[in-house]
Design a protein around this motif. Structure first.
Motif: not given
Length: 312
Positions: A50-65
């Protein structure tokens, strides 16, 4: 003197046409964005942290992109071809509640904006039969409750190998292959199959005016259209490449049934796309419509992103 005059005429003709689309292109391509939906970020990026992919598509508080439902309309001559159909509306509110949809998700509205109606669509090409790609192919009659094809005059295109895979689903994909999205197409008599050899995973011609690349990492016998447009090739990426964030080879969806096959398929295709300068039309990337790729020391990587109106 005549040669000089002809050269000058050609020069000024080229100057006048500079930056314009070639007049010889009779095909019209139009993206149809029905809206967005959400999926779990971990599922969409597989083993990537997640530390990598969240830079591409930021998730919400529920980890949903957030992901797009972006279809492609091809108009040429008397033919109106729609590639994929989105989710549709016939499932329950509880079902759609899992996906946090935003936007209108209204096919009639999207077509009306292009001066068309559902009756104008001659062909519906379905890359594969997961619910977010084929759900809009079938609707429920508001009076009788019966299921019927959404496009009354269209031929619906799949292939026999994928059809068998989807109608007798494995336990992992069963929740994506919904009978109400699939069976009514066969019962209507509007279903047609692209001819695909049983053991084929390569590029094949179709009678729709474009080739398809057969890939089986995400699901068996998914079809990726390669559309000739003047001197360009537009590739509708479906779930072989959901977004620009999935370009690095190891960035494979957790949804893929054969992730190692996806690795090989992506490697072969992306190298070809970089060599040939293909324009990759992204069905699920909510930020980017089209991208190109290039060779780098780290492998094939993103080159540029484009808006559709700048490409076609």
């Amino acid at each position: 003197m005549r040669l000089i005059a002809e050269s000058l005429a050609k020069f000024f003709s080229n100057k006048l046409n500079f930056g314009q689309k070639p007049s010889t292109i009779s095909m019209k391509l139009t993206p149809l964005l029905l809206g967005t939906f959400k999926l779990d970020g971990g599922a969409m990026f597989g083993v990537v942290p997640k530390s990598l992919w969240q830079k591409k598509n930021a998730p919400d508080e529920n980890n949903m992109c957030t992901w797009a439902l972006r279809l492609l309309l091809i108009e040429e001559g008397e033919r109106r071809i729609l590639i994929d159909t989105g989710m549709g509306h016939k499932q329950s509110e509880k079902f759609f509640g899992f996906y946090y949809r935003e936007g209108h998700h209204d096919m009639d509205r999207a077509l009306k904006e292009q001066g068309l109606s559902r009756a104008d669509i001659t062909d519906v090409f379905i890359t594969h039969l997961h619910f977010d790609h084929v759900g809009g192919a079938v609707e429920r009659d508001p009076e009788s409750g019966d299921l019927r094809p959404f496009f009354p005059r269209a031929r619906y295109w799949s292939n026999a190998r994928h059809w068998r895979w989807a109608t007798k689903p494995n336990a992992r994909e069963k929740a994506s292959f919904l009978p109400e999205n699939i069976q009514p197409l066969e019962k209507s008599g509007q279903l047609h199959f692209i001819e695909v050899p049983e053991d084929s995973d390569k590029r094949l011609p179709t009678e729709l005016g474009f080739d398809v690349l057969m890939v089986s990492g995400h699901t068996d016998a998914q079809m990726i259209p390669l559309i000739p447009y003047g001197d360009k090739t537009i590739v509708y990426m479906a779930d072989l490449l959901p977004s620009v964030g999935h370009i690095p080879l190891a960035w494979v969806m957790g949804f893929d049934t054969r992730p190692l096959v996806t690795l090989d398929e992506k490697a072969a295709f992306l190298n070809e796309a970089a060599d040939q300068g293909y324009f990759l039309f992204l069905e699920h990337d909510h930020q980017h419509e089209i991208c190109t790729v290039k060779h780098t020391e780290k492998g094939v990587r993103l080159d540029q992103t484009h808006e559709a109106h700048d490409v076609f």
